[in-house]
Design a protein around this motif. Structure first.
Motif, short mmCIF file in Angstrom:
data_model
loop_
_atom_site.label_atom_id
_atom_site.label_comp_id
_atom_site.label_asym_id
_atom_site.label_seq_id
_atom_site.Cartn_x
_atom_site.Cartn_y
_atom_site.Cartn_z
N TRP A 130 10.42 2.72 -0.84
CA TRP A 130 9.08 2.11 -0.82
C TRP A 130 8.45 2.16 -2.21
N HIS A 131 8.70 3.24 -2.94
CA HIS A 131 8.19 3.32 -4.32
C HIS A 131 8.80 2.20 -5.16
N GLU A 132 10.08 1.94 -4.97
CA GLU A 132 10.72 0.85 -5.70
C GLU A 132 10.10 -0.49 -5.32
N HIS A 133 9.81 -0.67 -4.04
CA HIS A 133 9.15 -1.90 -3.59
C HIS A 133 7.78 -2.02 -4.23
N CYS A 134 7.06 -0.91 -4.30
CA CYS A 134 5.73 -0.91 -4.89
C CYS A 134 5.76 -1.17 -6.38
N ARG A 151 12.98 10.67 5.34
CA ARG A 151 11.67 10.61 4.69
C ARG A 151 11.83 10.35 3.20
N ARG A 152 12.74 11.06 2.57
CA ARG A 152 12.91 10.90 1.13
C ARG A 152 13.44 9.51 0.77
N ALA A 153 14.45 9.06 1.52
CA ALA A 153 15.02 7.74 1.22
C ALA A 153 13.98 6.65 1.41
N LEU A 154 13.18 6.75 2.46
CA LEU A 154 12.10 5.78 2.66
C LEU A 154 11.11 5.85 1.50
N GLY A 155 10.75 7.04 1.08
CA GLY A 155 9.80 7.17 -0.02
C GLY A 155 10.32 6.56 -1.31
N TRP A 156 11.58 6.82 -1.62
CA TRP A 156 12.16 6.24 -2.84
C TRP A 156 12.22 4.72 -2.75
N GLY A 210 0.81 -1.20 0.00
CA GLY A 210 0.00 0.00 0.00
C GLY A 210 0.84 1.25 0.00
N ALA A 211 0.22 2.37 -0.29
CA ALA A 211 0.92 3.65 -0.35
C ALA A 211 1.52 3.98 1.01
N LEU A 212 2.60 4.72 0.99
CA LEU A 212 3.28 5.13 2.22
C LEU A 212 2.55 6.34 2.81
N PRO A 213 1.93 6.20 3.98
CA PRO A 213 1.22 7.35 4.56
C PRO A 213 2.19 8.46 4.95
N ASP A 214 1.79 9.70 4.74
CA ASP A 214 2.64 10.84 5.10
C ASP A 214 2.98 10.83 6.58
N ALA A 215 2.01 10.46 7.41
CA ALA A 215 2.25 10.45 8.85
C ALA A 215 3.32 9.44 9.23
#
Length: 289
Positions: free
Chosen positions: A278-282, A271-276, A231-236
């Motif tokens: 997680w997007h790759e995982h997705c 935050r940015r590294a996690l987002g990148w 699922g999408a990474l929640p901002d919180a």
């Protein structure tokens, strides 16, 4: 100053046993700076450039064993697909000339809190293989650093290799410096996702006396991420992760940046590294939920 130049690993260990204060030199990217500025003046230099074993890497069971003398350029070219986080960090090291000469073993030996290779080793659960004429031992990377520019090596030991497993999920590395290239880090952050066990590992550099992990932040993500559903990474969740990463840091004010700036930068990088990552995982699916 006496110059020692062994031609084999055994000769190197024997020389280090005979001259425990000898300074090892391989790429020389750190050592030569200290010598040129006269900040260190050892009685002996132990040149390891002719030791062939140190320049080799190979699979060893489920792990990769990387000789301490393998330069950054080869880590990028030959191991980038298996160790993406370490390759990303290696690309930020100095200039092409420095990456051709500088080695991961030298980075570990200097044990600088700002060493670019250190956070990916922590995130990748690496071990450091060290040896002397007395025998060899393996030290977890997170236990190798004992203080600013201090490590767990005994006086007669040399770094033989680094051991770590190929990545099983996305990895990312971030670095903030006073300019875009050829710069000592103000702070660094590495993250590795391990989807098969639903865990996260981190590494932080230049924000504490030694490179460190953010264990509470890792545990938080393990519980909050939608591993199976992607699922999408929640901002919180991303914001809280950044806060937890910042809380474990203990930066200082110096010529490269203030402690407050380092804390802010770490939160943003986390935050940015996690987002990148997680997007790759997705991206295993057509799109994230």
């Amino acid at each position: 100053m006496e110059f020692l130049r062994p031609a084999s690993w055994r000769e190197a260990l024997e020389a280090k046993a005979q001259y425990p204060d000898a300074m090892p030199i391989a790429g020389g990217t750190d050592v030569m700076v200290e010598l040129n500025f006269d900040s260190r003046r050892p009685g002996e230099l132990l040149d390891l450039t002719r030791v062939p074993e140190l320049a080799e890497w190979a699979p060893d069971g489920p792990e990769l064993r990387i000789g301490a003398g393998v330069p950054y350029a080869r880590l990028i070219d030959e191991l980038g697909d298996q160790l993406p986080g370490l390759a990303m960090a290696s690309r930020t090291v100095g200039s092409p000339q420095i990456r051709n000469r500088g080695t991961l073993g030298g980075n570990l030996g200097s044990a600088s809190p700002a060493g670019d290779g250190h956070p990916p080793l922590l995130a990748g659960e690496a071990d450091v293989e060290v040896e002397s004429v007395r025998g060899s031992r393996v030290i977890p990377a997170e236990e190798f650093f004992t203080g600013p520019k201090r490590n767990a090596l005994a006086p007669d030991e040399l770094i033989a290799a680094v051991r770590l497993s190929p990545a099983t999920g996305p990895e990312q590395f971030c670095k903030v410096g006073t300019r875009n290239a050829m710069v000592i880090a103000v702070c660094t952050f590495a993250i590795a996702l391990r989807p098969e066990i639903e865990r996260v590992r981190t590494g932080i550099g230049s924000a504490a006396p030694t490179p460190i992990r953010a264990r509470e932040a890792e545990d938080f993500l393990a519980e909050e991420l939608d591993w199976a559903g992607r699922g999408a990474l929640p901002d919180a969740v991303a914001r809280r992760f950044g806060e937890l990463v910042t809380q474990v840091a203990s930066p200082i004010d110096d010529v490269r940046g203030s402690a407050d700036y380092r804390r802010h930068a770490l939160s943003v990088m986390a935050r940015r590294a996690l987002g990148w990552a997680w997007h790759e995982h997705c991206s295993g699916r057509q799109e994230c939920a």
